[in-house]
Scaffold this motif. Structure first.
Motif, PDB file in Angstrom:
ATOM      1  N   PRO A 136       1.773  -3.123  -0.724  1.00 52.95           N
ATOM      2  CA  PRO A 136       2.030  -2.749  -2.127  1.00 52.95           C
ATOM      3  C   PRO A 136       1.918  -1.245  -2.368  1.00 52.95           C
ATOM      4  O   PRO A 136       2.634  -0.696  -3.210  1.00 52.95           O
ATOM      5  CB  PRO A 136       0.947  -3.514  -2.902  1.00 52.95           C
ATOM      6  CG  PRO A 136       0.624  -4.680  -2.056  1.00 52.95           C
ATOM      7  CD  PRO A 136       0.731  -4.177  -0.644  1.00 52.95           C
ATOM      8  N   VAL A 137       1.031  -0.562  -1.625  1.00 56.45           N
ATOM      9  CA  VAL A 137       0.907   0.896  -1.756  1.00 56.45           C
ATOM     10  C   VAL A 137       2.188   1.562  -1.235  1.00 56.45           C
ATOM     11  O   VAL A 137       2.760   2.447  -1.885  1.00 56.45           O
ATOM     12  CB  VAL A 137      -0.322   1.424  -0.989  1.00 56.45           C
ATOM     13  CG1 VAL A 137      -0.359   2.947  -1.010  1.00 56.45           C
ATOM     14  CG2 VAL A 137      -1.607   0.865  -1.590  1.00 56.45           C
ATOM     15  N   THR A 138       2.659   1.119  -0.067  1.00 54.15           N
ATOM     16  CA  THR A 138       3.880   1.693   0.523  1.00 54.15           C
ATOM     17  C   THR A 138       5.083   1.494  -0.389  1.00 54.15           C
ATOM     18  O   THR A 138       5.845   2.427  -0.649  1.00 54.15           O
ATOM     19  CB  THR A 138       4.154   1.038   1.895  1.00 54.15           C
ATOM     20  OG1 THR A 138       3.002   1.181   2.725  1.00 54.15           O
ATOM     21  CG2 THR A 138       5.334   1.701   2.574  1.00 54.15           C
ATOM     22  N   VAL A 171      -2.117  -3.045  -7.687  1.00 49.16           N
ATOM     23  CA  VAL A 171      -2.038  -1.939  -6.729  1.00 49.16           C
ATOM     24  C   VAL A 171      -0.643  -1.331  -6.733  1.00 49.16           C
ATOM     25  O   VAL A 171      -0.476  -0.104  -6.758  1.00 49.16           O
ATOM     26  CB  VAL A 171      -2.409  -2.423  -5.306  1.00 49.16           C
ATOM     27  CG1 VAL A 171      -2.109  -1.341  -4.272  1.00 49.16           C
ATOM     28  CG2 VAL A 171      -3.884  -2.803  -5.245  1.00 49.16           C
ATOM     29  N   LEU A 172       0.374  -2.182  -6.717  1.00 46.81           N
ATOM     30  CA  LEU A 172       1.762  -1.721  -6.724  1.00 46.81           C
ATOM     31  C   LEU A 172       2.066  -0.869  -7.949  1.00 46.81           C
ATOM     32  O   LEU A 172       2.566   0.262  -7.838  1.00 46.81           O
ATOM     33  CB  LEU A 172       2.704  -2.927  -6.696  1.00 46.81           C
ATOM     34  CG  LEU A 172       4.196  -2.620  -6.878  1.00 46.81           C
ATOM     35  CD1 LEU A 172       4.796  -2.160  -5.570  1.00 46.81           C
ATOM     36  CD2 LEU A 172       4.942  -3.836  -7.410  1.00 46.81           C
ATOM     37  N   LEU A 173       1.770  -1.408  -9.135  1.00 46.11           N
ATOM     38  CA  LEU A 173       2.120  -0.709 -10.371  1.00 46.11           C
ATOM     39  C   LEU A 173       1.302   0.565 -10.556  1.00 46.11           C
ATOM     40  O   LEU A 173       1.821   1.584 -11.016  1.00 46.11           O
ATOM     41  CB  LEU A 173       1.925  -1.641 -11.569  1.00 46.11           C
ATOM     42  CG  LEU A 173       2.861  -2.863 -11.602  1.00 46.11           C
ATOM     43  CD1 LEU A 173       2.545  -3.744 -12.805  1.00 46.11           C
ATOM     44  CD2 LEU A 173       4.322  -2.436 -11.624  1.00 46.11           C
ATOM     45  N   MET A 174       0.030   0.523 -10.170  1.00 45.89           N
ATOM     46  CA  MET A 174      -0.814   1.715 -10.280  1.00 45.89           C
ATOM     47  C   MET A 174      -0.268   2.832  -9.376  1.00 45.89           C
ATOM     48  O   MET A 174      -0.143   3.988  -9.800  1.00 45.89           O
ATOM     49  CB  MET A 174      -2.253   1.374  -9.886  1.00 45.89           C
ATOM     50  CG  MET A 174      -3.220   2.526 -10.063  1.00 45.89           C
ATOM     51  SD  MET A 174      -3.542   2.925 -11.793  1.00 45.89           S
ATOM     52  CE  MET A 174      -4.642   1.579 -12.231  1.00 45.89           C
ATOM     53  N   THR A 216      -5.091   6.847  -4.924  1.00 49.42           N
ATOM     54  CA  THR A 216      -5.602   5.836  -5.848  1.00 49.42           C
ATOM     55  C   THR A 216      -5.191   4.441  -5.398  1.00 49.42           C
ATOM     56  O   THR A 216      -5.991   3.496  -5.469  1.00 49.42           O
ATOM     57  CB  THR A 216      -5.082   6.093  -7.279  1.00 49.42           C
ATOM     58  OG1 THR A 216      -5.428   7.419  -7.666  1.00 49.42           O
ATOM     59  CG2 THR A 216      -5.680   5.100  -8.266  1.00 49.42           C
ATOM     60  N   GLY A 217      -3.942   4.305  -4.930  1.00 43.18           N
ATOM     61  CA  GLY A 217      -3.468   3.003  -4.467  1.00 43.18           C
ATOM     62  C   GLY A 217      -4.290   2.482  -3.306  1.00 43.18           C
ATOM     63  O   GLY A 217      -4.693   1.314  -3.289  1.00 43.18           O
ATOM     64  N   ALA A 256      -6.730  -0.679  -3.497  1.00 47.14           N
ATOM     65  CA  ALA A 256      -6.502  -1.792  -2.563  1.00 47.14           C
ATOM     66  C   ALA A 256      -7.772  -2.090  -1.775  1.00 47.14           C
ATOM     67  O   ALA A 256      -8.113  -3.262  -1.540  1.00 47.14           O
ATOM     68  CB  ALA A 256      -5.362  -1.448  -1.613  1.00 47.14           C
ATOM     69  N   GLY A 257      -8.499  -1.027  -1.380  1.00 41.05           N
ATOM     70  CA  GLY A 257      -9.758  -1.217  -0.667  1.00 41.05           C
ATOM     71  C   GLY A 257     -10.803  -1.922  -1.516  1.00 41.05           C
ATOM     72  O   GLY A 257     -11.485  -2.841  -1.058  1.00 41.05           O
TER      73      GLY A 257
END
Length: 564
Positions: free
Chosen positions: A128-130, A383-386, A402-403, A407-408
């Protein structure tokens, strides 16, 4: 030191055997990629805030080094869309000299990542971060190309997304309709050609036709030549950047962003290539080559480079056999510079903007973004939207950091949720199987199938015993009506324990001792036994009170009760 481990992929592939037929395949593939890379290299450079030749220098120098020394058989390196946002912001803040220093430092970081074998760790950045930052970058690229697509008379574009659209709202009345027409026709041609003739390099066809139209009809639109002047026909001499402690300190965060983004993008490109061919890349060799390539690129007047997914895929589809195709791609670009530099300046910027808008759409992975945003569980969606909104509205640095941090934290929460410390004699609230029966009922070693003496309590930790759940152990004795004589703590389902968990275990032992209770551990794996031994806790609790299974723990409890 294993020298064979560090040999470049080009060396190992060529050692297997190379023929005229294989060279022919590499020449065709490399030439095809070079034709596609020519307009893209210039477009990415212009979008990054530098002159177009810097993109060509990057594609030649970095592309050559990445293919020669990298860890992938098919990787094509050069400037990419992923870097556009970062590089443009760095140039606005620190100028091209600042970008050179930041990229040089990023190259060192990438090289060290490879030396210390961090290639595999980079792969574990949450998906989701990628997707979040990739889609965010795509939106910002699209936004930055509105100026050239519509031929707006804007001297200097701001880096921030919101500021760009504030500026557009005041300038959209000054559209150059010739530029807009060229941009629209270029985009339609790009999409139609890609759909109907996928093997034809659409970008080069489009820039030739648009350049001819502008030249023959003397259209009043901005071109590479009118904005940047003549292009050099060869590479410049290498020169070292002017380092200073102050400059290094100021651009260090940007260098880290370039290094991280370069590592992610290059390894992602390698994974795509592996998926298309069945090959396996070497991530640490690739990172080292990416590091050297970025250092060399800025020494020769270029910008940051990484593996280019679309060009690597084209290389494979065109029949590449080895990294030689990537070398030929770089050399062909040098030939194009030498032969066609006077013609390249005729390319209209509106056409390059159209190419980048199509690139932005392709890299946005909108279908993946939509799937995670609408169909994934809430944590992944957050996580994706942030990551996406912070990348677009603030900067890539903030979005990615932040992502990853979010996620962590959500992963830790998941681990806390799945890890429990339960009274094994009480099945209320325990996980249920498909038949709505407590899962312990199917367990041959379930405590309900054992004889537990009256003064013995048995609790079980189910899951990783780390800082997120360590505090729960302190409250366990409070749940018992009166302190037992023996407390058995089952750890058969504990795969790992961290320093906080070990400390909590030691504190729990002290609490048991103060209540006159003997603590017995059951089902401790060898890895945790080793940690207990290193901490010195083994001597404190007594080796005889660390048992391999519940039967041994109950037997130990019987012996302890008989002594009293």
């Amino acid at each position: 030191m294993n020298v064979k481990y560090w040999l470049p992929r080009s060396f190992t592939v060529l050692r297997e055997g190379y023929s005229v037929t294989k060279l022919s395949s590499d020449i065709v593939a490399g030439s095809t990629v070079a034709i596609i890379a020519l307009p893209l290299a210039m477009a990415f450079a212009i979008a990054s805030g530098v002159s177009p030749e810097k993109g060509l220098f990057t594609a030649v120098v970095a592309g050559l080094i990445i293919s020669l020394f990298g860890g992938s058989r098919y990787q094509i390196g050069g400037p990419t869309g992923a870097f556009v946002v970062v590089l443009y912001a760095v140039i606005l803040k620190h100028g091209y000299d600042g970008l050179v220093i930041a990229t040089f430092m990023a190259g060192i970081m990438l090289f060290l990542m490879g030396v210390f074998k961090l290639g595999n760790i980079i792969k574990y950045i949450p998906y989701p971060v990628t997707v979040g930052f990739t889609t965010g970058i795509a939106l910002i690229i699209f936004s930055s190309q509105i100026k050239d697509f519509f031929g707006l008379p804007i001297a200097k574009m701001p880096a921030e997304f919101v500021d760009q659209w504030k500026l557009y709202s005041t300038e959209l009345l000054h559209v150059n309709y010739y530029a807009m027409a060229i941009g629209v026709v270029s985009m339609i041609l790009l999409l139609k050609l890609r759909h109907r003739f996928p093997h034809i390099p659409a970008p080069i066809i489009v820039i030739i036709l648009s350049a001819l139209a502008v030249y023959l009809f003397k259209l009043p639109v901005e071109t590479i030549g009118s904005k940047f002047g003549a292009l050099p026909s060869t590479l410049p001499y290498p020169s070292m950047p002017a380092f200073s402690l102050e400059k290094v300190r100021v651009v260090f965060p940007d260098a880290m962003t370039i290094a991280l983004l370069g590592a992610i993008e290059s390894l992602l490109s390698c994974v795509v290539a592996d998926g298309m061919t069945g090959d396996r890349h070497h991530s640490n060799k690739e990172l080292m080559a990416q590091g050297v390539a970025n250092i060399a690129s800025v020494l020769f007047g270029g910008i940051a480079a990484t593996g280019a997914i679309a060009r690597t895929a084209t290389n494979i589809k065109a029949g590449a056999y080895s990294p030689v195709s990537g070398v030929i791609h770089a050399l062909m670009l040098l030939v194009f510079m030498f032969l066609f530099s006077k013609l390249i300046v005729l390319i209209p910027l509106a056409t390059l903007a159209a190419i980048l808008i199509v690139v932005a759409w392709n890299m946005s992975e909108f279908h993946h973004f939509k799937a995670i945003a609408l169909k994934s569980e809430r944590n992944d969606m957050v996580v994706l939207l942030m990551t996406f909104f912070l990348t677009v509205l603030i900067d890539l640095n903030t979005g990615v950091q932040t992502g990853i941090m979010l996620a962590g934290l959500l992963f830790i929460k998941r681990m806390i949720d799945v890890t429990g410390i339960v009274d094994t004699k009480n099945t209320i609230g325990m996980p249920l199987d498909e038949d709505d029966e407590p899962m312990e009922m199917d367990d041959a070693n379930a405590i309900s199938k054992k004889i537990v003496p009256k003064d013995v309590e048995v609790y079980e930790i189910d899951g990783p015993f780390f800082f997120g759940v360590a505090d729960r152990l302190k409250n366990v004795l409070g749940e018992v009506s009166s302190p037992p004589k023996v407390f058995i703590l089952r750890m058969r389902h504990v795969p790992m324990i961290d320093a906080t968990g070990l400390h909590a275990l030691e504190e729990f032992f002290d609490l048991c001792q103060s209540n006159g209770t003997i603590l017995v551990l059951s089902g401790v794996n060898e890895h945790i036994k080793l940690k207990i031994r290193r901490l010195g806790f083994e001597k404190k609790i007594g080796l005889e009170n660390i048992t391999d299974n519940i039967d041994m723990a109950l037997s130990r409890a019987h012996r302890l009760l008989m002594k009293e």
